[in-house]
Design a protein around this motif. Structure first.
Motif, PDB file in Angstrom:
ATOM      1  N   PHE A   7       0.835  -1.203   0.000  1.00  0.00           N
ATOM      2  CA  PHE A   7       0.000   0.000   0.000  1.00  0.00           C
ATOM      3  C   PHE A   7       0.868   1.251   0.000  1.00  0.00           C
ATOM      4  CE2 PHE A   7      -2.237  -3.391   2.094  1.00  0.00           C
ATOM      5  CZ  PHE A   7      -3.461  -3.395   1.450  1.00  0.00           C
ATOM      6  N   ALA A   8       0.321   2.332  -0.524  1.00  0.00           N
ATOM      7  CA  ALA A   8       1.032   3.613  -0.526  1.00  0.00           C
ATOM      8  C   ALA A   8       0.855   4.343   0.802  1.00  0.00           C
ATOM      9  CB  ALA A   8       0.523   4.487  -1.668  1.00  0.00           C
ATOM     10  N   ASP A   9      -0.215   4.038   1.517  1.00  0.00           N
ATOM     11  CA  ASP A   9      -0.563   4.784   2.722  1.00  0.00           C
ATOM     12  C   ASP A   9      -0.495   3.895   3.966  1.00  0.00           C
ATOM     13  OD1 ASP A   9      -1.776   7.340   3.756  1.00  0.00           O
ATOM     14  OD2 ASP A   9      -3.306   5.903   4.416  1.00  0.00           O
ATOM     15  N   LYS A  10       0.158   4.386   5.004  1.00  0.00           N
ATOM     16  CA  LYS A  10       0.323   3.621   6.238  1.00  0.00           C
ATOM     17  C   LYS A  10      -1.025   3.292   6.879  1.00  0.00           C
ATOM     18  CE  LYS A  10       2.413   3.771  10.826  1.00  0.00           C
ATOM     19  NZ  LYS A  10       3.153   4.571  11.802  1.00  0.00           N
ATOM     20  N   GLU A  11      -1.930   4.258   6.915  1.00  0.00           N
ATOM     21  CA  GLU A  11      -3.233   4.039   7.536  1.00  0.00           C
ATOM     22  C   GLU A  11      -4.008   2.935   6.822  1.00  0.00           C
ATOM     23  OE1 GLU A  11      -2.095   7.218   6.856  1.00  0.00           O
ATOM     24  OE2 GLU A  11      -1.539   7.582   8.933  1.00  0.00           O
ATOM     25  N   ASP A  12      -3.917   2.887   5.495  1.00  0.00           N
ATOM     26  CA  ASP A  12      -4.580   1.819   4.743  1.00  0.00           C
ATOM     27  C   ASP A  12      -4.004   0.461   5.122  1.00  0.00           C
ATOM     28  OD1 ASP A  12      -6.124   3.716   3.461  1.00  0.00           O
ATOM     29  OD2 ASP A  12      -4.986   3.647   1.590  1.00  0.00           O
ATOM     30  N   ALA A  13      -2.685   0.380   5.204  1.00  0.00           N
ATOM     31  CA  ALA A  13      -2.029  -0.876   5.562  1.00  0.00           C
ATOM     32  C   ALA A  13      -2.449  -1.326   6.952  1.00  0.00           C
ATOM     33  CB  ALA A  13      -0.511  -0.728   5.485  1.00  0.00           C
ATOM     34  N   ARG A  31       1.861  -8.154  10.322  1.00  0.00           N
ATOM     35  CA  ARG A  31       2.802  -7.059  10.611  1.00  0.00           C
ATOM     36  C   ARG A  31       2.699  -5.987   9.536  1.00  0.00           C
ATOM     37  NH1 ARG A  31       8.162  -8.783  10.041  1.00  0.00           N
ATOM     38  NH2 ARG A  31       7.384 -10.464   8.747  1.00  0.00           N
ATOM     39  N   VAL A  32       2.806  -4.735   9.938  1.00  0.00           N
ATOM     40  CA  VAL A  32       2.867  -3.612   9.005  1.00  0.00           C
ATOM     41  C   VAL A  32       4.305  -3.109   9.018  1.00  0.00           C
ATOM     42  CG1 VAL A  32       2.050  -1.288   8.483  1.00  0.00           C
ATOM     43  CG2 VAL A  32       0.447  -3.000   9.371  1.00  0.00           C
ATOM     44  N   VAL A  33       4.915  -3.094   7.834  1.00  0.00           N
ATOM     45  CA  VAL A  33       6.330  -2.759   7.704  1.00  0.00           C
ATOM     46  C   VAL A  33       6.502  -1.693   6.623  1.00  0.00           C
ATOM     47  CG1 VAL A  33       8.611  -3.702   7.159  1.00  0.00           C
ATOM     48  CG2 VAL A  33       6.926  -5.135   8.299  1.00  0.00           C
ATOM     49  N   GLU A  68      -7.386  -4.503  -3.177  1.00  0.00           N
ATOM     50  CA  GLU A  68      -7.985  -3.750  -4.287  1.00  0.00           C
ATOM     51  C   GLU A  68      -8.814  -2.575  -3.768  1.00  0.00           C
ATOM     52  OE1 GLU A  68     -11.189  -4.523  -7.822  1.00  0.00           O
ATOM     53  OE2 GLU A  68      -9.798  -6.145  -7.335  1.00  0.00           O
ATOM     54  N   GLU A  69      -9.563  -2.801  -2.708  1.00  0.00           N
ATOM     55  CA  GLU A  69     -10.401  -1.754  -2.119  1.00  0.00           C
ATOM     56  C   GLU A  69      -9.570  -0.562  -1.655  1.00  0.00           C
ATOM     57  OE1 GLU A  69     -13.222  -1.261   1.824  1.00  0.00           O
ATOM     58  OE2 GLU A  69     -13.028  -3.245   0.918  1.00  0.00           O
ATOM     59  N   TYR A  70      -8.354  -0.829  -1.184  1.00  0.00           N
ATOM     60  CA  TYR A  70      -7.475   0.226  -0.671  1.00  0.00           C
ATOM     61  C   TYR A  70      -6.364   0.600  -1.662  1.00  0.00           C
ATOM     62  CZ  TYR A  70      -9.712  -0.147   3.871  1.00  0.00           C
ATOM     63  OH  TYR A  70     -10.633  -0.129   4.898  1.00  0.00           O
ATOM     64  N   ASP A  71      -6.577   0.310  -2.935  1.00  0.00           N
ATOM     65  CA  ASP A  71      -5.624   0.655  -3.997  1.00  0.00           C
ATOM     66  C   ASP A  71      -4.247   0.047  -3.777  1.00  0.00           C
ATOM     67  OD1 ASP A  71      -7.503   2.173  -5.455  1.00  0.00           O
ATOM     68  OD2 ASP A  71      -7.133   3.910  -4.168  1.00  0.00           O
ATOM     69  N   GLY A  72      -4.210  -1.165  -3.268  1.00  0.00           N
ATOM     70  CA  GLY A  72      -2.957  -1.886  -3.079  1.00  0.00           C
ATOM     71  C   GLY A  72      -2.926  -3.124  -3.961  1.00  0.00           C
ATOM     72  N   TRP A  73      -1.947  -3.968  -3.716  1.00  0.00           N
ATOM     73  CA  TRP A  73      -1.833  -5.216  -4.460  1.00  0.00           C
ATOM     74  C   TRP A  73      -1.133  -6.254  -3.611  1.00  0.00           C
ATOM     75  CZ3 TRP A  73       1.033  -0.877  -5.411  1.00  0.00           C
ATOM     76  CH2 TRP A  73       2.424  -0.996  -5.321  1.00  0.00           C
ATOM     77  N   ARG A  74      -1.206  -7.505  -4.082  1.00  0.00           N
ATOM     78  CA  ARG A  74      -0.592  -8.627  -3.354  1.00  0.00           C
ATOM     79  C   ARG A  74       0.638  -9.124  -4.086  1.00  0.00           C
ATOM     80  NH1 ARG A  74      -1.669 -14.412  -3.994  1.00  0.00           N
ATOM     81  NH2 ARG A  74      -3.521 -13.859  -5.162  1.00  0.00           N
ATOM     82  N   GLU A  75       1.645  -9.466  -3.297  1.00  0.00           N
ATOM     83  CA  GLU A  75       2.845 -10.138  -3.801  1.00  0.00           C
ATOM     84  C   GLU A  75       3.120 -11.322  -2.914  1.00  0.00           C
ATOM     85  OE1 GLU A  75       6.134  -7.455  -4.059  1.00  0.00           O
ATOM     86  OE2 GLU A  75       5.140  -6.174  -5.496  1.00  0.00           O
TER      87      GLU A  75
END
Length: 77
Positions: A7-13, A31-33, A68-75
């Motif tokens: 994610f681009a945004d910490k709060e979203d993560a 974990r959020v890193v 997807e809802e938070y404009d992120g992606w999975r790896e």
């Protein structure tokens, strides 16, 4: 297997990590890193990763939908 949600945004993560922990308590606390992009000097260019272990198929589909809802992606890690 380790799953990374980016994610681009910490709060979203943080929100996605909390949601996954609530919906799938057997995975423990994700974990959020912070990950600084290679070659970037500006701290604003960091990505935020949600690191999750042991997601099953249903949980993986849920993680994809949240990303997807938070404009992120999975790896996969």
């Amino acid at each position: 297997m380790t799953t990374l949600l980016v994610f681009a945004d910490k709060e979203d993560a943080e929100e996605v990590a909390e949601t996954l922990a609530e919906r799938f308590p057997d995975i423990g606390a994700p974990r959020v890193v912070r990950e600084t992009l290679a070659g970037e000097d500006d701290g604003e260019d960091a990505q935020w990763l949600v690191v999750v272990e042991g997601l099953g198929e249903r949980a993986l589909a849920e993680a994809d939908a949240l990303a997807e809802e938070y404009d992120g992606w999975r790896e996969q890690g």
